[in-house]
Design a protein around this motif. Sequence first.
Motif, mmCIF file in Angstrom:
data_model
loop_
_atom_site.group_PDB
_atom_site.id
_atom_site.type_symbol
_atom_site.label_atom_id
_atom_site.label_comp_id
_atom_site.label_asym_id
_atom_site.label_seq_id
_atom_site.Cartn_x
_atom_site.Cartn_y
_atom_site.Cartn_z
ATOM 1 N N GLN A 1 63.023 96.853 27.397
ATOM 2 C CA GLN A 1 61.926 96.944 28.408
ATOM 3 C C GLN A 1 62.173 96.848 29.659
ATOM 4 O OE1 GLN A 1 58.654 96.822 26.987
ATOM 5 N NE2 GLN A 1 57.863 96.896 29.025
ATOM 6 N N GLU B 1 51.761 91.917 32.777
ATOM 7 C CA GLU B 1 50.966 91.008 32.252
ATOM 8 C C GLU B 1 51.141 90.292 30.906
ATOM 9 O OE1 GLU B 1 47.232 93.190 32.185
ATOM 10 O OE2 GLU B 1 47.129 93.497 34.186
ATOM 11 N N SER B 2 50.648 89.124 30.919
ATOM 12 C CA SER B 2 50.596 88.311 29.513
ATOM 13 C C SER B 2 49.791 88.999 28.343
ATOM 14 C CB SER B 2 50.575 86.724 29.793
ATOM 15 O OG SER B 2 49.064 86.651 30.011
ATOM 16 N N ASP B 3 50.049 88.469 27.326
ATOM 17 C CA ASP B 3 48.859 89.121 26.083
ATOM 18 C C ASP B 3 47.537 88.741 26.483
ATOM 19 O OD1 ASP B 3 51.028 90.031 24.651
ATOM 20 O OD2 ASP B 3 51.263 88.141 23.412
ATOM 21 N N GLU B 4 47.263 87.753 27.302
ATOM 22 C CA GLU B 4 46.049 87.354 27.850
ATOM 23 C C GLU B 4 45.406 88.020 29.077
ATOM 24 O OE1 GLU B 4 48.265 84.940 27.419
ATOM 25 O OE2 GLU B 4 47.776 84.398 25.243
ATOM 26 N N GLY B 5 46.212 88.804 29.785
ATOM 27 C CA GLY B 5 45.980 89.689 30.708
ATOM 28 C C GLY B 5 45.967 88.976 31.974
ATOM 29 N N THR C 1 51.780 87.955 35.418
ATOM 30 C CA THR C 1 52.877 86.809 35.435
ATOM 31 C C THR C 1 54.112 87.199 36.208
ATOM 32 O OG1 THR C 1 53.687 87.765 33.356
ATOM 33 C CG2 THR C 1 52.420 86.117 33.053
#
Length: 361
Positions: free
Chosen positions: A29, A287-291, A294
């Motif tokens: 990644q 971005e995190s899974d919550e948008g 980070t």
Amino acid sequence: MHEIRRLNSELIKTKKRIEQLEKGMADNQFFRNIFNSCPVPYCLNDENGNIIALNDKFKSILGYDLDELRTLDDWWPKAYPDLEYRERVKQTWTRRLEKSLATNTGFEALEVKIVCKNGTQRSFLASAAPLTDAKEGIHLVILYDITDVKRAKNTIGDLSDSVTTLMYSLGEQNKALLLEKEKALASEERLSLAMQGANDGLWDWDLLSNKIYFSPRWKGMLGYAEDEIENTVHAWECLVHPEDLAPSKESIQVFLDRKADKYESEFRMQHKNGYFLSILSQAFAVESDEGQITRLVGTHVDITQRKQAEAKLLFQSTHDSLTGLVNRREFERRSEQALLTSQQQTLSHALCYIDLDQFKV
């Protein structure tokens, strides 16, 4: 029949190799994020002529995607539809690449004209650097878009020397940085060296922990060894020019507040020797899974010489080359501005006109 079987076997091996490389890149990644965030078109290809990956900048500028360019045989006729020009570019490219690999020196940048998918033609400085060891034969192809500079050179005929100086400077930077490359042992190391070849310093800011990483090239650009600058936001703030610090921090906040589609900022940073460099900073958000944003991962590019060349171009376009005084066009512009200011603010201005007949040196 034996020859057919041999070719079929080679084809199967090649396909497996491409799949392995694509999977390796997809699994990394970090490599994929940095590769796609680079502001310069990048391409990965192997020694068999297979195109492994194209970064986002390559796709946006040239218009082609990987489905259209699986091999170099697909690339050559699309990028260079004129057969005679295509063969000339191929021969020169192959000769310089072989020389670079044989002598273990930097690739001599090649200026080319490439036809994009939409039919337009753009000018590039093309370069290459090995991204793996010789056995794997993976190369990073770098395309510097110089279209705008070429157009400026054609438009401003009397300033062509300055534009040529800018082009030469860009080529020299590319050569010097490619010579700095060392053999990479891991994907992160390989990418870091490739970033050096593009004159990029890497920074990675974890917003949750407020920890930041500056690559050795990021620090070296400012004249520091890796252990001479702490990896802290405060260290960056101390190096930014006081007049540029507030606007720079505001640009970051605007991007974090999603009021801008991308982060791109220019500011001055102090070199270890005391003078200031002009820096172009670009970044993308993770971005995190919550948008939630980070992390910010970005690059620093030293654009000092470009800024100096632009300032020289501007001065030469507004001043007389013999006397160093403003030329007629700039005088008229300043006079019009003074008259406009006087009308708006009820101010008075005086003008002194001296006519020097038969002025000679």
